[in-house]
Design a protein around this motif. Structure first.
Motif, PDB file in Angstrom:
ATOM      1  N   ASP A   1      40.845  96.104  54.745  1.00  0.00           N
ATOM      2  CA  ASP A   1      41.210  96.936  53.941  1.00  0.00           C
ATOM      3  C   ASP A   1      39.363  96.410  53.744  1.00  0.00           C
TER       4      ASP A   1
ATOM      5  N   TYR B   1      41.696  96.265  62.048  1.00  0.00           N
ATOM      6  CA  TYR B   1      41.237  96.841  60.845  1.00  0.00           C
ATOM      7  C   TYR B   1      41.569  95.651  59.572  1.00  0.00           C
TER       8      TYR B   1
ATOM      9  N   SER C   1      43.935 102.831  52.480  1.00  0.00           N
ATOM     10  CA  SER C   1      43.901 102.513  54.017  1.00  0.00           C
ATOM     11  C   SER C   1      44.675 102.697  54.710  1.00  0.00           C
TER      12      SER C   1
ATOM     13  N   THR D   1      38.266  99.379  57.095  1.00  0.00           N
ATOM     14  CA  THR D   1      39.174 100.357  57.570  1.00  0.00           C
ATOM     15  C   THR D   1      38.270 102.272  57.657  1.00  0.00           C
TER      16      THR D   1
END
Length: 150
Positions: free
Chosen positions: A98, A96, A4, A146
């Motif tokens: 993971d 964002y 990511s 992500t």
């Protein structure tokens, strides 16, 4: 480096452009609800409080961000109040994560503080599994995984 972390990165995106040699970024905005806004971003989102000031030419303020990072948020309050207009539903801070578990933990913390999930203005975010919440002033924060990035 996690996968990511590689999304959208190239040699060109890893550094500031030569025409803009900035070394730090601060996003600042006024509020008439400083304590509530700080609670949202510090206690709800989990951003550490980096610095606080008061009585600076009529302004009080708080800076929040990631320790050691060159970017942070600043919220200020003036003794005479804030002339700022209300935001639109598409003024966004996008964070964002993971995975869904981390995103959902932050969303649950915000909901527990009285900030429930709201439908996004732009359907892109809902279609990609993002969660949108509003801070006490009506500014929106999108919590995305992500996978919504690219």
């Amino acid at each position: 480096m996690r996968d990511s972390d590689k999304v959208g990165r190239t040699a060109e995106t890893e550094r500031w452009p030569a025409a803009l040699p900035a070394v730090r970024v601060r996003v600042a905005r006024p509020t008439d609800r400083l304590d509530e806004v700080v609670r949202f971003y510090r206690d709800g989102l989990g951003l550490p409080e980096l610095f606080r000031f008061s009585g600076h030419d009529g302004y009080d303020g708080v800076m929040l961000g990631l320790p050691g990072a060159s970017y942070h948020l600043e919220f200020t309050s003036h003794v005479d109040g804030s002339p700022c207009p209300a935001p639109t539903a598409d003024n966004l801070l996008v964070l964002y994560f993971d995975g869904e578990r981390d995103r959902d933990a932050v969303a649950a913390r915000l909901t527990a503080l009285g900030h429930p999930v709201v439908p996004s203005e732009n359907p892109f975010w809902d279609k990609h599994g993002a969660v949108t919440v509003e801070d006490p002033d009506g500014w929106r924060v999108v919590l995305a995984t992500t996978r919504a990035f690219g």
